[in-house]
Motif scaffolding. Structure first.
Motif, PDB file in Angstrom:
ATOM      1  N   TYR A  40     -52.530  24.904  25.608  1.00 33.99           N
ATOM      2  CA  TYR A  40     -53.484  25.954  25.992  1.00 33.99           C
ATOM      3  C   TYR A  40     -52.744  27.236  26.358  1.00 33.99           C
ATOM      4  CZ  TYR A  40     -56.838  28.388  29.058  1.00 33.99           C
ATOM      5  OH  TYR A  40     -57.636  29.326  29.669  1.00 33.99           O
ATOM      6  N   LEU A  41     -51.694  27.108  27.148  1.00 34.93           N
ATOM      7  CA  LEU A  41     -50.920  28.278  27.567  1.00 34.93           C
ATOM      8  C   LEU A  41     -50.185  28.904  26.382  1.00 34.93           C
ATOM      9  CD1 LEU A  41     -49.497  26.786  30.880  1.00 34.93           C
ATOM     10  CD2 LEU A  41     -51.128  28.682  30.711  1.00 34.93           C
ATOM     11  N   ASP A  42     -49.596  28.069  25.536  1.00 29.23           N
ATOM     12  CA  ASP A  42     -48.876  28.585  24.369  1.00 29.23           C
ATOM     13  C   ASP A  42     -49.808  29.366  23.448  1.00 29.23           C
ATOM     14  OD1 ASP A  42     -46.541  27.468  25.264  1.00 29.23           O
ATOM     15  OD2 ASP A  42     -46.593  25.742  23.909  1.00 29.23           O
ATOM     16  N   ASN A  43     -51.016  28.861  23.287  1.00 35.02           N
ATOM     17  CA  ASN A  43     -51.963  29.521  22.385  1.00 35.02           C
ATOM     18  C   ASN A  43     -52.373  30.887  22.921  1.00 35.02           C
ATOM     19  OD1 ASN A  43     -53.515  29.414  19.936  1.00 35.02           O
ATOM     20  ND2 ASN A  43     -55.345  29.152  21.200  1.00 35.02           N
ATOM     21  N   ILE A  44     -52.463  31.013  24.231  1.00 32.49           N
ATOM     22  CA  ILE A  44     -52.766  32.320  24.824  1.00 32.49           C
ATOM     23  C   ILE A  44     -51.574  33.259  24.669  1.00 32.49           C
ATOM     24  CG2 ILE A  44     -53.207  33.544  26.993  1.00 32.49           C
ATOM     25  CD1 ILE A  44     -54.891  31.174  27.885  1.00 32.49           C
ATOM     26  N   LEU A  45     -50.391  32.760  24.988  1.00 25.15           N
ATOM     27  CA  LEU A  45     -49.204  33.619  24.996  1.00 25.15           C
ATOM     28  C   LEU A  45     -48.814  34.107  23.605  1.00 25.15           C
ATOM     29  CD1 LEU A  45     -47.076  31.736  27.657  1.00 25.15           C
ATOM     30  CD2 LEU A  45     -48.089  34.018  27.893  1.00 25.15           C
ATOM     31  N   ARG A  46     -49.117  33.324  22.570  1.00 24.26           N
ATOM     32  CA  ARG A  46     -48.755  33.778  21.224  1.00 24.26           C
ATOM     33  C   ARG A  46     -49.580  35.000  20.810  1.00 24.26           C
ATOM     34  NH1 ARG A  46     -51.980  32.628  16.911  1.00 24.26           N
ATOM     35  NH2 ARG A  46     -53.788  31.304  17.322  1.00 24.26           N
ATOM     36  N   MET A  47     -50.668  35.263  21.529  1.00 26.34           N
ATOM     37  CA  MET A  47     -51.518  36.414  21.222  1.00 26.34           C
ATOM     38  C   MET A  47     -51.102  37.665  21.996  1.00 26.34           C
ATOM     39  SD  MET A  47     -53.544  34.947  19.099  1.00 26.34           S
ATOM     40  CE  MET A  47     -54.870  36.132  18.896  1.00 26.34           C
ATOM     41  N   LYS A  48     -49.987  37.572  22.714  1.00 32.98           N
ATOM     42  CA  LYS A  48     -49.575  38.680  23.585  1.00 32.98           C
ATOM     43  C   LYS A  48     -49.427  39.995  22.819  1.00 32.98           C
ATOM     44  CE  LYS A  48     -46.253  39.560  27.326  1.00 32.98           C
ATOM     45  NZ  LYS A  48     -47.163  39.315  28.455  1.00 32.98           N
ATOM     46  N   ALA A  49     -48.845  39.916  21.618  1.00 33.37           N
ATOM     47  CA  ALA A  49     -48.625  41.137  20.831  1.00 33.37           C
ATOM     48  C   ALA A  49     -49.933  41.758  20.349  1.00 33.37           C
ATOM     49  CB  ALA A  49     -47.731  40.826  19.630  1.00 33.37           C
ATOM     50  N   HIS A  50     -51.014  40.987  20.414  1.00 36.69           N
ATOM     51  CA  HIS A  50     -52.300  41.472  19.909  1.00 36.69           C
ATOM     52  C   HIS A  50     -53.303  41.690  21.041  1.00 36.69           C
ATOM     53  CE1 HIS A  50     -50.744  40.528  15.956  1.00 36.69           C
ATOM     54  NE2 HIS A  50     -50.474  39.301  16.371  1.00 36.69           N
ATOM     55  N   THR A  51     -52.790  41.766  22.264  1.00 39.85           N
ATOM     56  CA  THR A  51     -53.656  41.916  23.430  1.00 39.85           C
ATOM     57  C   THR A  51     -53.408  43.265  24.096  1.00 39.85           C
ATOM     58  OG1 THR A  51     -53.584  39.528  23.768  1.00 39.85           O
ATOM     59  CG2 THR A  51     -54.352  40.864  25.610  1.00 39.85           C
ATOM     60  N   LEU A  52     -54.476  43.882  24.566  1.00 43.07           N
ATOM     61  CA  LEU A  52     -54.404  45.206  25.172  1.00 43.07           C
ATOM     62  C   LEU A  52     -54.331  45.094  26.693  1.00 43.07           C
ATOM     63  CD1 LEU A  52     -57.249  46.772  22.998  1.00 43.07           C
ATOM     64  CD2 LEU A  52     -54.810  46.673  22.479  1.00 43.07           C
ATOM     65  N   SER A  53     -54.317  46.230  27.344  1.00 39.12           N
ATOM     66  CA  SER A  53     -54.354  46.236  28.803  1.00 39.12           C
ATOM     67  C   SER A  53     -55.719  45.741  29.268  1.00 39.12           C
ATOM     68  CB  SER A  53     -54.128  47.656  29.320  1.00 39.12           C
ATOM     69  OG  SER A  53     -55.255  48.471  29.007  1.00 39.12           O
ATOM     70  N   PRO A  54     -55.831  45.281  30.520  1.00 36.34           N
ATOM     71  CA  PRO A  54     -57.132  44.796  31.006  1.00 36.34           C
ATOM     72  C   PRO A  54     -58.257  45.812  30.825  1.00 36.34           C
ATOM     73  CG  PRO A  54     -55.408  44.147  32.521  1.00 36.34           C
ATOM     74  CD  PRO A  54     -54.756  45.042  31.503  1.00 36.34           C
ATOM     75  N   ALA A  55     -57.973  47.086  31.108  1.00 35.95           N
ATOM     76  CA  ALA A  55     -59.016  48.114  30.966  1.00 35.95           C
ATOM     77  C   ALA A  55     -59.420  48.278  29.505  1.00 35.95           C
ATOM     78  CB  ALA A  55     -58.525  49.438  31.531  1.00 35.95           C
ATOM     79  N   GLU A  56     -58.421  48.278  28.614  1.00 35.03           N
ATOM     80  CA  GLU A  56     -58.714  48.410  27.183  1.00 35.03           C
ATOM     81  C   GLU A  56     -59.457  47.184  26.661  1.00 35.03           C
ATOM     82  OE1 GLU A  56     -54.947  51.149  25.676  1.00 35.03           O
ATOM     83  OE2 GLU A  56     -54.665  49.000  26.037  1.00 35.03           O
TER      84      GLU A  56
END
Length: 632
Positions: free
Chosen positions: A159-175
């Motif tokens: 579960y954690l790995d699947n979230i972290l692999r998306m790091k490059a495609h994730t914006l700031s909390p506000a965005e």
């Protein structure tokens, strides 16, 4: 008479003399042995209400972890354990509410219960919305260290790995909040407009059939009459139906273009190379899997063309036309089954999957997994619900005793056993699985049923019926769905290059693909210019690269089933392929879908699975031609 012959061929597998239960008018008239046992989830509606109240009191507990996930390994575990526990209970609430509603949609209390459950789910979603952004804000090395430090976090690593692999495609909390609002408020608009227009507002034409009967040719009527045995009626239906769609191709082109632009927005803000990559990355599916499927189909178009020539021969027409593809080419046979016979056939067909699989499924049939019979107010269709983690799967059917109903039972039983084994072997957090592997389990059971029936059926009429049905299913699933997938990929590529999509250029593209797939230039199947507008009828184009999975699932299941049969038939029978497949069913989301399939011996980045499906399709055509040759 045919039923007696079939029963004798099956050496007593079917029980003679059992009356087929009549479709009940009211649920109260259905024998309890044909009803699922929702009391296994909650004993009474009052128990459901008590559980809902308890869960609602617990939801605020998630606030205590906000801003603290990186504090320590123990805190992270406590947060995720609380999250999983609440999610499990809410899934249980929603499953019970949805299934009580589905068994009688007329009861307002059932709808109110479902709506109340959905409200709880919405409250929960809002309460845990910080989880993903907080994990993404953490250093992956820090998360790895916490998992190593706290053994109880091991179950949560996928579960954690699947979230972290998306790091490059994730914006700031506000965005992220802005994107969520934009997509939430506008993302579904094109699909909604399309649905309302085609289902409620479109002025469908009236068609006069050769009998003199006049029919309003809406989508349901088109599905019925395109299969007419009268060719002139089919021609009239196609011309009128697609003529009407052509009148609105500008409007429907605009709605689909709007959906594509929404996908481009996601591609851009998520920093992907293409819309296709952005969509497939949700399940970590390599883009080459999608493109390999399309390449495999083009390489095997001669197999499709052989099927079309066989259809032309069986229909006795000089020139096969696109209007001929839905008319039955096989004589209907009177196969009727009771639920008991259907369960027995399914269990026998699944014997290659081993005694433990059969025993679990048999126990499920005997202990309230399946709601068989249609009744007034019951939801139509069929499904399997495996979301009640610590109970068992449930199946909704509308069983009328046909062979198709037996096949549906086998199909849904594949889903149910997938859920049963995944829930049994996996912790809750990894017990779910993606659609990419879900349909492998269901279509593999259909394959086993077909081969079991063929093994035990001797008369040519029944064999032709079984073979013809399977052949047409393969044509539609492997070739038609891949044509859809290629069209969807191409219109996205056009838009990504800055080209405007319109009803006219999408119709031109679709017509080009139709004629290429169906061999129009080679004289295999004639396709009228008008039918290029068929894209406007397909709702799946709004689902963001979904349809290809129908084809990949069938190729994977065919490949696995073939390997299981080969091992079982070997001089020294083995169970390696079977055991690997049971491992797939038990894996849940502990690995990514592509890796789960690789562990089962299927590499979806290669042509091997599709080649197995083509061998199956070729064998079916060989036998059909052999049977037909005996009739000369």
């Amino acid at each position: 008479m045919l039923k007696i012959v079939l029963c004798q061929a099956l050496a007593g597998a079917l029980v003679l003399g059992m009356a087929l239960p009549a479709a009940a008018g009211e649920r109260s008239e259905v024998d309890p042995k044909y009803q699922w046992k929702l009391t296994d989830i909650y004993a009474t509606p009052e128990a459901w209400e008590a559980s809902k109240a308890s869960v609602q009191k617990k939801i605020p507990e998630m606030a205590a972890f906000k801003g603290r996930l990186g504090e320590s390994a123990g805190t992270l575990y406590s947060a995720l354990d609380t999250l999983a526990g609440l999610d499990k209970e809410i899934s249980r609430l929603l499953s019970y509410a949805a299934m009580t509603y589905d068994q009688d949609t007329r009861v307002s209390a059932n709808l109110e219960r479902l709506q109340a459950g959905e409200q709880v789910a919405a409250e929960f979603g809002a309460a845990v919305s910080y989880i993903r952004p907080e994990i993404l804000a953490m250093d992956p090395a820090r998360v790895e260290a916490m998992v190593a430090q706290e053994p109880r976090l091991k179950d949560y690593k996928p579960y954690l790995d699947n979230i972290l692999r998306m790091k490059a495609h994730t914006l700031s909390p506000a965005e992220e909040q802005v994107v969520a609002r934009a997509l939430g408020q506008m993302g579904g608009t094109p699909d909604a407009v399309y649905g309302i227009f085609t289902n409620a507002d479109m002025p469908y034409p009236e068609v006069e059939l050769t009998s003199g009967e006049k029919v309003r040719m809406d989508a349901a009527a088109y599905t019925k009459y395109r299969a007419s045995q009268n060719r002139e009626d089919r021609m009239r239906v196609f011309q009128k139906f697609w003529g009407k769609y052509s009148e609105f191709k500008r409007t429907l082109g605009t709605t689909l273009y709007s959906a594509v632009k929404g996908h481009i927005f996601t591609r851009d803000v998520r920093k992907y190379d293409s819309c296709l990559q952005a969509s497939l990355d949700r399940n970590n599916i390599p883009v080459e899997v999608y493109k390999q499927l399309i390449a495999d189909v083009h390489r095997n178009l001669p197999v499709l063309h052989r099927y079309l020539k066989l259809r032309q021969k069986m229909m006795g027409v000089d020139q096969l036309r696109y209007e001929d593809l839905y008319a039955s080419i096989i004589q209907e046979v009177d196969l009727q089954y009771t639920p008991e016979e259907a369960m027995k056939l399914t269990l026998e067909a699944c014997a290659p999957l081993g005694p433990e699989y059969m025993a679990a499924l048999k126990k499920g049939y005997e202990s309230g997994w399946v709601d068989f019979m249609p009744s007034t107010g019951k939801r139509s269709g069929a499904y399997s619900n495996g979301s009640v983690y610590d109970v068992h799967p449930f199946q909704l059917l509308n069983f009328m005793g046909t062979y198709e109903d037996v096949s549906t039972l086998a199909h849904e039983s594949g889903h149910s056993m997938h859920s049963y084994l995944s829930n049994k072997k996996q912790p809750y957090i990894t017990a779910d699985y993606s659609i990419f592997v879900a349909e492998v389990a269901s279509t593999l059971n259909e394959n086993l049923l077909l081969h079991h029936m063929l093994k035990n059926t001797k008369d040519d009429a029944t064999r032709l019926y079984l073979l013809g049905s399977a052949l047409d299913n393969m044509r539609q699933t492997l070739f038609r769905q891949t044509l859809f997938a290629e069209f969807e990929m191409t219109i996205h590529e056009m838009a990504e290059r800055g080209e405007t999509l319109s009803g006219d250029n999408m119709s031109a593209l679709y017509l080009k693909l139709l004629r290429e797939y169906y061999g129009s230039d080679q004289g295999v199947c004639a396709v009228d210019d008008l039918y290029g507008v068929e894209w406007a009828y397909i709702p799946h184009f709004y689902y963001n690269f979904y349809v290809y999975q129908y084809a990949t699932s069938l190729t994977a299941s065919t490949y696995i089933a073939d390997r299981i049969r080969q091992e079982a038939a070997a001089p020294k029978p083995a169970t390696k392929a079977r055991d690997a497949y049971i491992g797939l069913l038990s894996a849940g989301s502990s690995k990514y879908p592509i890796d789960v399939l690789k562990d089962a011996g299927v590499d979806m980045t290669t042509s091997a699975p599709f080649d197995a499906a083509m061998r199956e399709m070729t064998r079916i055509m060989d036998e059909i031609e052999g049977i037909l040759s005996k009739k000369k």
